[in-house]
Design a protein around this motif. Structure first.
Motif, PDB file in Angstrom:
ATOM      1  N   MET A   1       0.843  -1.197   0.000  1.00 13.97           N
ATOM      2  CA  MET A   1       0.000   0.000   0.000  1.00 13.97           C
ATOM      3  C   MET A   1       0.882   1.253   0.000  1.00 13.97           C
ATOM      4  SD  MET A   1      -2.927   1.100   2.773  1.00 13.97           S
ATOM      5  CE  MET A   1      -4.221  -0.019   2.327  1.00 13.97           C
ATOM      6  N   THR A   2       0.607   2.174  -0.924  1.00 13.77           N
ATOM      7  CA  THR A   2       1.417   3.404  -0.997  1.00 13.77           C
ATOM      8  C   THR A   2       0.983   4.354   0.124  1.00 13.77           C
ATOM      9  OG1 THR A   2      -0.186   4.504  -2.397  1.00 13.77           O
ATOM     10  CG2 THR A   2       1.518   3.202  -3.517  1.00 13.77           C
ATOM     11  N   PRO A   3       1.865   5.313   0.460  1.00 13.18           N
ATOM     12  CA  PRO A   3       1.482   6.287   1.504  1.00 13.18           C
ATOM     13  C   PRO A   3       0.191   7.020   1.145  1.00 13.18           C
ATOM     14  CG  PRO A   3       3.823   6.478   0.998  1.00 13.18           C
ATOM     15  CD  PRO A   3       3.254   5.507   0.014  1.00 13.18           C
ATOM     16  N   GLU A   4       0.017   7.340  -0.145  1.00 18.23           N
ATOM     17  CA  GLU A   4      -1.191   8.064  -0.574  1.00 18.23           C
ATOM     18  C   GLU A   4      -2.430   7.203  -0.365  1.00 18.23           C
ATOM     19  OE1 GLU A   4       1.560   7.686  -2.531  1.00 18.23           O
ATOM     20  OE2 GLU A   4       2.347   9.685  -2.058  1.00 18.23           O
ATOM     21  N   GLU A   5      -2.297   5.911  -0.729  1.00 21.66           N
ATOM     22  CA  GLU A   5      -3.439   5.011  -0.566  1.00 21.66           C
ATOM     23  C   GLU A   5      -3.765   4.816   0.920  1.00 21.66           C
ATOM     24  OE1 GLU A   5      -2.968   1.216  -2.383  1.00 21.66           O
ATOM     25  OE2 GLU A   5      -5.119   0.774  -2.283  1.00 21.66           O
ATOM     26  N   LEU A   6      -2.707   4.749   1.720  1.00 24.78           N
ATOM     27  CA  LEU A   6      -2.898   4.593   3.164  1.00 24.78           C
ATOM     28  C   LEU A   6      -3.685   5.779   3.716  1.00 24.78           C
ATOM     29  CD1 LEU A   6      -2.259   3.094   5.839  1.00 24.78           C
ATOM     30  CD2 LEU A   6      -0.154   4.441   5.960  1.00 24.78           C
ATOM     31  N   ASP A   7      -3.299   6.996   3.307  1.00 27.75           N
ATOM     32  CA  ASP A   7      -3.998   8.192   3.789  1.00 27.75           C
ATOM     33  C   ASP A   7      -5.452   8.204   3.332  1.00 27.75           C
ATOM     34  OD1 ASP A   7      -1.885   9.100   5.177  1.00 27.75           O
ATOM     35  OD2 ASP A   7      -1.282  10.653   3.755  1.00 27.75           O
ATOM     36  N   ARG A   8      -5.658   7.793   2.066  1.00 28.48           N
ATOM     37  CA  ARG A   8      -7.031   7.789   1.544  1.00 28.48           C
ATOM     38  C   ARG A   8      -7.900   6.784   2.317  1.00 28.48           C
ATOM     39  NH1 ARG A   8      -6.235   6.226  -3.323  1.00 28.48           N
ATOM     40  NH2 ARG A   8      -7.460   4.309  -3.301  1.00 28.48           N
ATOM     41  N   ARG A   9      -7.356   5.613   2.530  1.00 20.29           N
ATOM     42  CA  ARG A   9      -8.094   4.575   3.254  1.00 20.29           C
ATOM     43  C   ARG A   9      -8.341   4.998   4.704  1.00 20.29           C
ATOM     44  NH1 ARG A   9     -10.849   1.720  -0.222  1.00 20.29           N
ATOM     45  NH2 ARG A   9      -9.527   0.963  -1.891  1.00 20.29           N
ATOM     46  N   ALA A  10      -7.361   5.659   5.280  1.00 19.88           N
ATOM     47  CA  ALA A  10      -7.515   6.103   6.669  1.00 19.88           C
ATOM     48  C   ALA A  10      -8.689   7.079   6.773  1.00 19.88           C
ATOM     49  CB  ALA A  10      -6.239   6.765   7.160  1.00 19.88           C
ATOM     50  N   GLY A  11      -8.762   7.998   5.808  1.00 22.32           N
ATOM     51  CA  GLY A  11      -9.869   8.967   5.808  1.00 22.32           C
ATOM     52  C   GLY A  11     -11.214   8.283   5.707  1.00 22.32           C
ATOM     53  N   GLU A  12     -11.251   7.152   5.009  1.00 19.06           N
ATOM     54  CA  GLU A  12     -12.514   6.415   4.848  1.00 19.06           C
ATOM     55  C   GLU A  12     -12.957   5.729   6.140  1.00 19.06           C
ATOM     56  OE1 GLU A  12     -11.815   3.723   1.645  1.00 19.06           O
ATOM     57  OE2 GLU A  12     -11.718   5.319   0.150  1.00 19.06           O
ATOM     58  N   LEU A  13     -12.060   5.636   7.107  1.00 16.62           N
ATOM     59  CA  LEU A  13     -12.446   5.007   8.378  1.00 16.62           C
ATOM     60  C   LEU A  13     -13.330   5.922   9.221  1.00 16.62           C
ATOM     61  CD1 LEU A  13      -9.220   3.146   9.585  1.00 16.62           C
ATOM     62  CD2 LEU A  13     -11.182   2.228   8.371  1.00 16.62           C
ATOM     63  N   HIS A  14     -13.355   7.209   8.867  1.00 16.60           N
ATOM     64  CA  HIS A  14     -14.265   8.101   9.596  1.00 16.60           C
ATOM     65  C   HIS A  14     -15.689   7.578   9.397  1.00 16.60           C
ATOM     66  CE1 HIS A  14     -16.011  11.764  11.237  1.00 16.60           C
ATOM     67  NE2 HIS A  14     -16.849  11.721  10.213  1.00 16.60           N
ATOM     68  N   HIS A  15     -16.390   7.434  10.494  1.00 19.10           N
ATOM     69  CA  HIS A  15     -17.696   6.770  10.434  1.00 19.10           C
ATOM     70  C   HIS A  15     -18.738   7.644  11.110  1.00 19.10           C
ATOM     71  CE1 HIS A  15     -20.616   3.551  10.503  1.00 19.10           C
ATOM     72  NE2 HIS A  15     -20.678   3.573  11.816  1.00 19.10           N
ATOM     73  N   GLU A  16     -19.780   7.977  10.366  1.00 20.20           N
ATOM     74  CA  GLU A  16     -20.841   8.810  10.962  1.00 20.20           C
ATOM     75  C   GLU A  16     -22.163   8.071  10.959  1.00 20.20           C
ATOM     76  OE1 GLU A  16     -21.352  12.832   9.801  1.00 20.20           O
ATOM     77  OE2 GLU A  16     -19.200  13.284   9.888  1.00 20.20           O
ATOM     78  N   TRP A  17     -22.962   8.295  11.990  1.00 15.38           N
ATOM     79  CA  TRP A  17     -24.312   7.747  12.042  1.00 15.38           C
ATOM     80  C   TRP A  17     -25.170   8.681  12.889  1.00 15.38           C
ATOM     81  CZ3 TRP A  17     -20.270   6.195  15.024  1.00 15.38           C
ATOM     82  CH2 TRP A  17     -20.458   6.049  16.393  1.00 15.38           C
ATOM     83  N   GLU A  18     -26.443   8.592  12.695  1.00 18.06           N
ATOM     84  CA  GLU A  18     -27.368   9.453  13.433  1.00 18.06           C
ATOM     85  C   GLU A  18     -27.539   8.941  14.858  1.00 18.06           C
ATOM     86  OE1 GLU A  18     -28.958  12.294  12.438  1.00 18.06           O
ATOM     87  OE2 GLU A  18     -27.692  12.161  10.646  1.00 18.06           O
TER      88      GLU A  18
ATOM     89  N   GLN B 165       4.825   1.873  10.205  1.00 15.07           N
ATOM     90  CA  GLN B 165       4.484   0.539  10.732  1.00 15.07           C
ATOM     91  C   GLN B 165       3.254  -0.042  10.039  1.00 15.07           C
ATOM     92  OE1 GLN B 165       4.554  -0.664  14.721  1.00 15.07           O
ATOM     93  NE2 GLN B 165       5.986   0.913  15.410  1.00 15.07           N
ATOM     94  N   LEU B 166       2.272   0.831   9.756  1.00 12.42           N
ATOM     95  CA  LEU B 166       1.056   0.342   9.085  1.00 12.42           C
ATOM     96  C   LEU B 166       1.387  -0.167   7.682  1.00 12.42           C
ATOM     97  CD1 LEU B 166      -1.557   3.031  10.210  1.00 12.42           C
ATOM     98  CD2 LEU B 166      -1.570   0.600  10.778  1.00 12.42           C
ATOM     99  N   GLN B 167       2.248   0.568   6.972  1.00 15.12           N
ATOM    100  CA  GLN B 167       2.634   0.115   5.637  1.00 15.12           C
ATOM    101  C   GLN B 167       3.308  -1.245   5.704  1.00 15.12           C
ATOM    102  OE1 GLN B 167       4.281   4.130   4.406  1.00 15.12           O
ATOM    103  NE2 GLN B 167       3.852   3.191   2.420  1.00 15.12           N
ATOM    104  N   GLU B 168       4.152  -1.393   6.700  1.00 17.32           N
ATOM    105  CA  GLU B 168       4.823  -2.696   6.875  1.00 17.32           C
ATOM    106  C   GLU B 168       3.806  -3.797   7.143  1.00 17.32           C
ATOM    107  OE1 GLU B 168       8.986  -1.378   8.937  1.00 17.32           O
ATOM    108  OE2 GLU B 168       7.893  -3.065   9.846  1.00 17.32           O
ATOM    109  N   LEU B 169       2.889  -3.518   8.076  1.00 23.20           N
ATOM    110  CA  LEU B 169       1.888  -4.527   8.452  1.00 23.20           C
ATOM    111  C   LEU B 169       0.979  -4.887   7.280  1.00 23.20           C
ATOM    112  CD1 LEU B 169       0.927  -3.082  11.957  1.00 23.20           C
ATOM    113  CD2 LEU B 169       1.852  -5.369  11.548  1.00 23.20           C
ATOM    114  N   LEU B 170       0.643  -3.874   6.473  1.00 19.34           N
ATOM    115  CA  LEU B 170      -0.310  -4.114   5.391  1.00 19.34           C
ATOM    116  C   LEU B 170       0.335  -4.732   4.151  1.00 19.34           C
ATOM    117  CD1 LEU B 170      -2.395  -0.858   5.819  1.00 19.34           C
ATOM    118  CD2 LEU B 170      -3.178  -3.187   6.252  1.00 19.34           C
TER     119      LEU B 170
END
Lengths: 160, 172
Positions: A1-18, B165-170
């Motif tokens: 996973m590239t750093p850019e993809e990691l950041d994008r995926r991390a942002g997707e972990l934000h979770h909202e619900w009513e 670390q996350l990049q390594e783990l993933l």
């Protein structure tokens, strides 16, 4: 996973619900917890006052002898301060009286009941102070009860 | 979520006599982000809401130990993060492992998110907290530093280390 993809995926972990009822639940829990503290405080104060009132004379004497005693001068100052405190609390009570006359909400009814308990405890302690005015502990307890009453009256004034 | 609301300081001492109103404002502005943070640390919506509730109650009870100069919302964030991390330790397992995988996997691209959540659970506590706040919730390092009571430089370093670390783990 590239750093850019990691950041994008991390942002997707934000979770909202009513949660439409969550803040209401928090407010109810807060009121409930505060009420619990009021009653616990009032209960302790009443128990202390009742204990002092019911304690038999012969047992009370040694306790008083051990307790720190106020000098005449200090006692006069303490009584003066207590009188001033009582006066200001009475003023506060007069302002709060209309709200307590016919408490329309459960919260105001709870305040009115708490004030009645505090007044009872104050009356009992005053009788004890009249018999043993030089005992510092009694004046400390009296100050605590006055403080509690003052805070309760202020809460009445701020209550909706 | 925009970072704009984070710039709004709500000093509870400025609203003396009515600090609860300040907390209500914190909830209005930050409630969604607080819930999301708790969700990512605890793994389900119900636990997250319970944690947010407890954080506000603790914040209200602890106003005497609140340090002026910080904003009320950073106070609530700090309590919430500590609560969630304590709860994770109490459970004796990585908190993110409890995420509702079935619900998550119904969405497209869920595999990577699930893997990322699981990898986050393997990070040291501070790295996990910084990564969650910075990369997931978009909090600026200044805010994170205040919340965790660390320096901004430390916050940046922890984020870099977490990413590495996350990049390594993933990629394993």
């Amino acid at each position: 996973m590239t750093p850019e993809e990691l950041d994008r995926r991390a942002g997707e972990l934000h979770h909202e619900w009513e949660s439409p009822g969550l803040w209401g639940r928090i407010e109810r829990a807060r009121r409930g917890s505060r009420r619990w503290w009021w009653w616990a405080g009032a209960g302790v104060a009443a128990a202390v006052a009742l204990g002092l009132f019911l304690a038999p004379g012969p047992r009370r004497a040694p306790v008083s002898a051990k307790a720190p005693l106020l000098t005449e001068q200090a006692l006069a100052e303490v009584e003066e301060a207590e009188a001033a405190y009582r006066k200001s609390i009475d003023k506060l009570a007069r302002v709060a009286a209309p709200k307590l006359a016919g408490p329309g909400t459960p919260l105001l009814r709870a305040y009115a009941e708490k004030l009645a308990v505090l007044d009872g405890a104050i009356g009992t302690l005053q009788a004890e102070v009249a018999r043993n005015g030089f005992n510092t502990h009694l004046h400390v307890q009296m100050a605590a009860l006055y403080r509690d009453k003052q805070q309760t009256l202020e809460q009445v004034l701020h209550a909706q | 979520m925009s970072g704009e609301v984070l710039a709004l300081p709500i000093d509870i001492f400025a609203s003396k006599g009515a600090p609860w109103a300040a907390f209500e404002e914190v909830y209005r502005l930050h409630g969604a982000r607080l819930k999301s943070m708790a969700y990512n640390l605890l793994g389900n919506e119900q636990d997250a809401e319970d944690a947010v509730q407890e954080a506000f109650l603790k914040a209200c009870r602890g106003t005497e130990s609140f340090r002026g100069g910080a904003a009320a919302h950073t106070w609530v964030y700090r309590i919430l993060v500590n609560l969630c991390l304590d709860e994770g330790r109490r459970r004796g397992r990585r908190p993110v492992m409890a995420v509702d995988v079935d619900a998550a996997s119904r969405e497209a691209g869920a595999d990577l998110r699930v893997a990322l959540r699981q990898a986050m659970g393997q990070l040291p506590v501070r790295q996990r907290a910084v990564f969650l706040m910075a990369a997931v919730e978009g909090l600026p390092h200044g805010e994170i530093a205040t919340i965790l009571e660390i320096s901004e430089t430390n916050s940046r370093t922890l984020l870099l280390e977490a990413r590495r670390q996350l990049q390594e783990l993933l990629t394993k």
